[in-house]
Design a protein around this motif. Structure first.
Motif, mmCIF file in Angstrom:
data_model
loop_
_atom_site.group_PDB
_atom_site.id
_atom_site.type_symbol
_atom_site.label_atom_id
_atom_site.label_comp_id
_atom_site.label_asym_id
_atom_site.label_seq_id
_atom_site.Cartn_x
_atom_site.Cartn_y
_atom_site.Cartn_z
ATOM 1 N N GLN A 37 -6.659 -4.971 -12.710
ATOM 2 C CA GLN A 37 -5.883 -5.227 -13.927
ATOM 3 C C GLN A 37 -5.809 -3.981 -14.805
ATOM 4 O OE1 GLN A 37 -7.856 -8.608 -15.656
ATOM 5 N NE2 GLN A 37 -6.655 -10.095 -14.480
ATOM 6 N N ASN A 38 -6.842 -3.168 -14.756
ATOM 7 C CA ASN A 38 -6.868 -1.931 -15.536
ATOM 8 C C ASN A 38 -5.807 -0.934 -15.053
ATOM 9 O OD1 ASN A 38 -8.466 1.060 -15.512
ATOM 10 N ND2 ASN A 38 -8.370 -0.006 -17.467
ATOM 11 N N LEU A 39 -5.345 -1.115 -13.816
ATOM 12 C CA LEU A 39 -4.384 -0.177 -13.221
ATOM 13 C C LEU A 39 -2.954 -0.717 -13.193
ATOM 14 C CD1 LEU A 39 -6.553 0.896 -10.140
ATOM 15 C CD2 LEU A 39 -6.344 2.090 -12.331
ATOM 16 N N LEU A 40 -2.713 -1.869 -13.822
ATOM 17 C CA LEU A 40 -1.413 -2.534 -13.711
ATOM 18 C C LEU A 40 -0.258 -1.652 -14.159
ATOM 19 C CD1 LEU A 40 -2.156 -6.195 -14.892
ATOM 20 C CD2 LEU A 40 -1.923 -5.311 -12.574
ATOM 21 N N HIS A 41 -0.459 -0.832 -15.157
ATOM 22 C CA HIS A 41 0.628 -0.023 -15.716
ATOM 23 C C HIS A 41 0.754 1.343 -15.033
ATOM 24 C CE1 HIS A 41 1.455 -2.784 -19.109
ATOM 25 N NE2 HIS A 41 0.174 -3.072 -18.977
ATOM 26 N N HIS A 42 0.020 1.518 -13.942
ATOM 27 C CA HIS A 42 0.084 2.769 -13.180
ATOM 28 C C HIS A 42 0.251 2.401 -11.705
ATOM 29 C CE1 HIS A 42 -1.412 4.768 -16.814
ATOM 30 N NE2 HIS A 42 -2.309 3.794 -16.882
ATOM 31 N N PRO A 43 1.495 2.180 -11.242
ATOM 32 C CA PRO A 43 1.747 1.652 -9.893
ATOM 33 C C PRO A 43 1.053 2.420 -8.779
ATOM 34 C CG PRO A 43 3.775 1.683 -11.166
ATOM 35 C CD PRO A 43 2.741 2.392 -11.996
ATOM 36 N N ARG A 44 1.079 3.746 -8.845
ATOM 37 C CA ARG A 44 0.484 4.526 -7.767
ATOM 38 C C ARG A 44 -1.039 4.392 -7.765
ATOM 39 N NH1 ARG A 44 4.482 9.569 -9.266
ATOM 40 N NH2 ARG A 44 6.372 8.626 -8.375
ATOM 41 N N LYS A 45 -1.621 4.373 -8.965
ATOM 42 C CA LYS A 45 -3.061 4.142 -9.054
ATOM 43 C C LYS A 45 -3.405 2.725 -8.624
ATOM 44 C CE LYS A 45 -3.991 7.473 -12.782
ATOM 45 N NZ LYS A 45 -4.512 7.635 -14.165
ATOM 46 N N LEU A 46 -2.530 1.766 -8.972
ATOM 47 C CA LEU A 46 -2.752 0.378 -8.569
ATOM 48 C C LEU A 46 -2.724 0.256 -7.047
ATOM 49 C CD1 LEU A 46 -3.065 -2.640 -9.165
ATOM 50 C CD2 LEU A 46 -0.570 -2.782 -9.386
ATOM 51 N N PHE A 47 -1.766 0.930 -6.412
ATOM 52 C CA PHE A 47 -1.675 0.892 -4.954
ATOM 53 C C PHE A 47 -2.953 1.458 -4.334
ATOM 54 C CE2 PHE A 47 -0.431 2.384 -0.756
ATOM 55 C CZ PHE A 47 0.353 1.348 -0.292
ATOM 56 N N PHE A 48 -3.417 2.574 -4.865
ATOM 57 C CA PHE A 48 -4.669 3.151 -4.372
ATOM 58 C C PHE A 48 -5.833 2.196 -4.632
ATOM 59 C CE2 PHE A 48 -8.586 5.562 -5.156
ATOM 60 C CZ PHE A 48 -8.726 6.181 -3.929
ATOM 61 N N GLY A 49 -5.824 1.525 -5.791
ATOM 62 C CA GLY A 49 -6.889 0.578 -6.113
ATOM 63 C C GLY A 49 -6.920 -0.590 -5.150
ATOM 64 N N ILE A 50 -5.729 -1.111 -4.785
ATOM 65 C CA ILE A 50 -5.665 -2.241 -3.854
ATOM 66 C C ILE A 50 -6.147 -1.817 -2.472
ATOM 67 C CG2 ILE A 50 -4.133 -3.872 -2.692
ATOM 68 C CD1 ILE A 50 -2.311 -3.738 -5.158
ATOM 69 N N THR A 51 -5.625 -0.692 -1.968
ATOM 70 C CA THR A 51 -6.004 -0.250 -0.618
ATOM 71 C C THR A 51 -7.483 0.114 -0.530
ATOM 72 O OG1 THR A 51 -5.225 1.991 -1.159
ATOM 73 C CG2 THR A 51 -3.698 0.538 0.001
ATOM 74 N N SER A 52 -8.010 0.763 -1.561
ATOM 75 C CA SER A 52 -9.425 1.141 -1.531
ATOM 76 C C SER A 52 -10.331 -0.081 -1.691
ATOM 77 C CB SER A 52 -9.734 2.173 -2.621
ATOM 78 O OG SER A 52 -9.408 1.680 -3.903
ATOM 79 N N SER A 53 -9.906 -1.063 -2.504
ATOM 80 C CA SER A 53 -10.685 -2.304 -2.653
ATOM 81 C C SER A 53 -10.769 -3.041 -1.325
ATOM 82 C CB SER A 53 -10.059 -3.205 -3.716
ATOM 83 O OG SER A 53 -10.099 -2.602 -4.993
ATOM 84 N N LEU A 54 -9.627 -3.137 -0.622
ATOM 85 C CA LEU A 54 -9.628 -3.793 0.683
ATOM 86 C C LEU A 54 -10.447 -3.008 1.694
ATOM 87 C CD1 LEU A 54 -5.890 -4.926 0.904
ATOM 88 C CD2 LEU A 54 -7.889 -6.391 0.638
ATOM 89 N N PHE A 55 -10.405 -1.692 1.581
ATOM 90 C CA PHE A 55 -11.167 -0.826 2.468
ATOM 91 C C PHE A 55 -12.663 -1.118 2.361
ATOM 92 C CE2 PHE A 55 -13.214 3.244 3.553
ATOM 93 C CZ PHE A 55 -12.608 3.530 4.760
#
Length: 435
Positions: A102-120
Motif C-alpha cells: 500500500q505504501n507503493l501504490l502511487h509509484h507503479p514501478r516500485k509497486l511492481f517491484f514490490g509485488i514481484t519481490s514479495s512473491l519471490f
C-alpha cells in the motif's frame, strides 16, 4: 500417507513401503473422485498410460509401486509445506506485507517491484497461496489486468528456480542425486535474472501505459511494519540456511528435510510461544480445508510420477535420449533449445511438467551428454519455470488467469511472452557459462 512414508524412509522396512503404496493409491482414488474438469481427465490419462506401460514392460504392479514410491517424497512436500504458513499468519507478517504494498501504490514501478519481490520471498513458503494473498491485498486498487498478470507470473515463476521448498527444485535435484547446497547459488542467479528482466520490461511497458492510484490515501510504512518485514526476510533466510545445514550434516534428501521442518516448525512455535489456542484453529483449518484443496495436485503429481517412471527404459524414451545425446554432441545450445521445445510442446497440450521433466531427469545422464549435472539441473529448472508460466493448463497460469480475468493464452503468451523469450535466451546463455 506422509507420516508413514517419513517413518519408512528412516526405518527402511519393505513391508511398510507396501503399506504406504496402498494408502497412496487410496489417496489417489479419493482425490480423483473429488477432482473436476481437465485435471481429472489428464490425471486418468497419465495414470492409465503409466500402468499400461509398466505391464507392457513386464514390471506389472511392482513397477507401478516403484513409480508411486518415487513420487511420494514430492507428495509429502506438497502436502506438508502449507503448514509453514501458520507461524507467519499468527505473527502478523501478512499485515506488514500489505502495508508495504500500500505504501507503493502511487509509484507503479516500485509497486511492481514490490509485488514481484514479495512473491519471490513468500512463494517458497506459501506456494500458490502467496498469489492469492497478494491479490487480496491489491483487490480494491483495480490494477490493470496486464500489470497484475505480469507481476504475479514473474514473481512466482522466478522463485520456482531456486527454493528447495518448491516441488520443482526438490524433484529435479532428487532425481539427479544432486545436493541443494551445490545448486542453490546458481538457482538464485537464474531467479534474480528473471526478476531483473521482468522489472526492466515492465519499466518499458509502463512508459506507454497509465497506472492510476487516485483516490487512495498515501500510506506510510511505520517502524513496526519495517521491523516485521525484516523479520520475515530473516525467517526465510534462517529456514533456508537450516535446511542446507541439515542436508550437509546428515546427507538426507532435501525433500525429506523440508517435509520434516514443515511439521516440526509450527509445533516448536506453539511450544515456545505457548500459543496452542491460536495454533489449534489453524491446524484444524489445514486438515479440513488446505488438504482437501490438494485433490488436483495429488492426482496430477501421482499420475505424472507413475507415467515418468513407466517411460524410463522404454523404446520411445531411449530413442528420445539417443536423439538428445546426438544433438548435445553437436551443440549445447541446440540441445538446450530441443529440451525447452520438447517440454513446452508437451505441457502446452496439458501434460503436467512433472511427467516430462521427471522422465528426462531420470533418463538423461549428464556424463553421456558431455555436460555437468549442475548445468542439466539449471536447464531443466529454467524450462520448468518457463513452461509453468506459459502453459494455459499449469496450476500457476490457471490461478493467475482466474484472478486477473484473462484466458490462459493471454496470461502466458500475450502478456508475458516477451519476458519468457528473453529469459529463455539469457537463461540458456547463463547455463552455458557454467557448463
Amino acid at each position: 500417507m506422509c507420516f508413514l512414508f517419513l517413518i519408512q524412509y528412516f526405518a527402511g522396512l519393505t513391508w511398510l513401503g507396501y503399506v504406504v503404496v496402498v494408502i497412496a493409491v487410496l489417496a489417489f482414488i479419493t482425490s480423483a473422485y473429488f477432482s473436476r474438469g481437465f485435471p481429472r481427465i489428464i490425471g486418468f490419462i497419465m495414470m492409465g498410460t503409466g500402468i499400461a506401460l509398466e505391464f507392457s514392460k513386464g514390471a506389472g504392479f511392482h513397477g507401478v509401486s516403484e513409480g508411486v514410491l518415487l513420487i511420494l517424497p514430492l507428495l509429502c512436500l506438497v502436502t506438508l509445506s502449507p503448514m509453514l504458513s501458520m507461524p507467519l499468519k499468527l505473527n502478523g507478517y501478512f499485515q506488514s506485507v500489505e502495508s508495504f504494498l500500500q505504501n507503493l501504490l502511487h509509484h507503479p514501478r516500485k509497486l511492481f517491484f514490490g509485488i514481484t519481490s514479495s512473491l519471490f520471498i513468500l512463494s517458497p513458503i506459501l506456494n500458490l497461496g502467496s498469489i492469492r494473498i497478494v491479490s487480496e491485498f491489491l483487490e480494491s486498487l483495480k490494477l490493470p489486468s496486464e500489470m497484475s498478470a505480469k507481476s504475479y507470473l514473474i514473481g512466482f515463476s522466478s522463485a520456482l528456480m531456486w527454493s528447495p521448498y518448491f516441488a520443482s527444485v526438490s524433484l529435479i535435484l532428487y532425481y539427479l542425486n544432486m545436493p541443494v547446497g551445490r545448486y542453490i547459488i546458481y538457482g538464485m542467479g537464474l531467479s534474480i535474472l528473471s526478476l531483473l528482466i521482468g522489472n526492466l520490461l515492465f519499466y518499458l511497458w509502463s512508459r506507454n501505459h497509465t497506472v492510476s492510484a487516485e483516490g487512495f490515501p498515501v500510506v506510510q510504512l511505520d517502524k513496526t511494519h519495517k521491523w516485521q518485514l525484516l523479520k520475515l526476510i530473516l525467517f526465510v533466510m534462517i529456514l533456508m540456511s537450516s535446511s542446507l545445514a541439515i542436508e550437509y550434516v546428515t546427507k538426507w534428501s532435501m525433500v525429506i528435510i523440508v517435509s520434516m521442518i514443515s511439521v516440526i516448525l509450527p509445533l516448536m512455535w506453539g511450544v515456545l510461544t505457548k500459543s496452542w489456542r491460536k495454533l489449534t484453529p489453524l491446524i484444524k483449518g489445514y486438515r479440513d480445508q488446505s488438504v482437501p484443496m490438494l485433490n488436483n495436485e495429488i492426482m496430477l503429481f501421482m499420475s505424472a510420477g507413475v507415467l515418468a517412471h513407466a517411460l524410463q527404459g522404454t523404446t520411445f524414451a531411449n530413442k528420445i535420449s539417443e536423439l538428445l545425446i546426438a544433438i548435445a554432441e553437436q551443440s549445447f545450445l541446440l540441445f538446450a533449445m530441443a529440451i525447452m521445445a520438447l517440454v513446452l510442446l508437451v505441457t502446452y497440450i496439458g501434460i503436467h511438467q512433472i511427467a516430462v521433466i521427471a522422465a528426462l531427469a531420470m533418463q538423461l545422464n549428464a556424463d553421456e551428454l558431455g555436460i555437468s549435472t549442475l548445468s542439466l539441473a539449471m536447464l531443466l529448472l529454467l524450462t520448468w519455470s518457463i513452461s509453468a508460466a506459459l502453459s494455459p493448463f499449469s496450476g500457476l497460469n490457471l490461478m493467475v488467469s482466474r484472478l486477473v480475468g484473462m484466458t490462459g493464452v493471454q496470461t502466458g503468451l500475450r502478456t508475458n511472452g516477451v519476458h519468457l523469450l528473453v529469459l529463455a535466451i539469457l537463461g540458456i546463455s547463463f547455463v552455458m557459462m557454467v557448463k
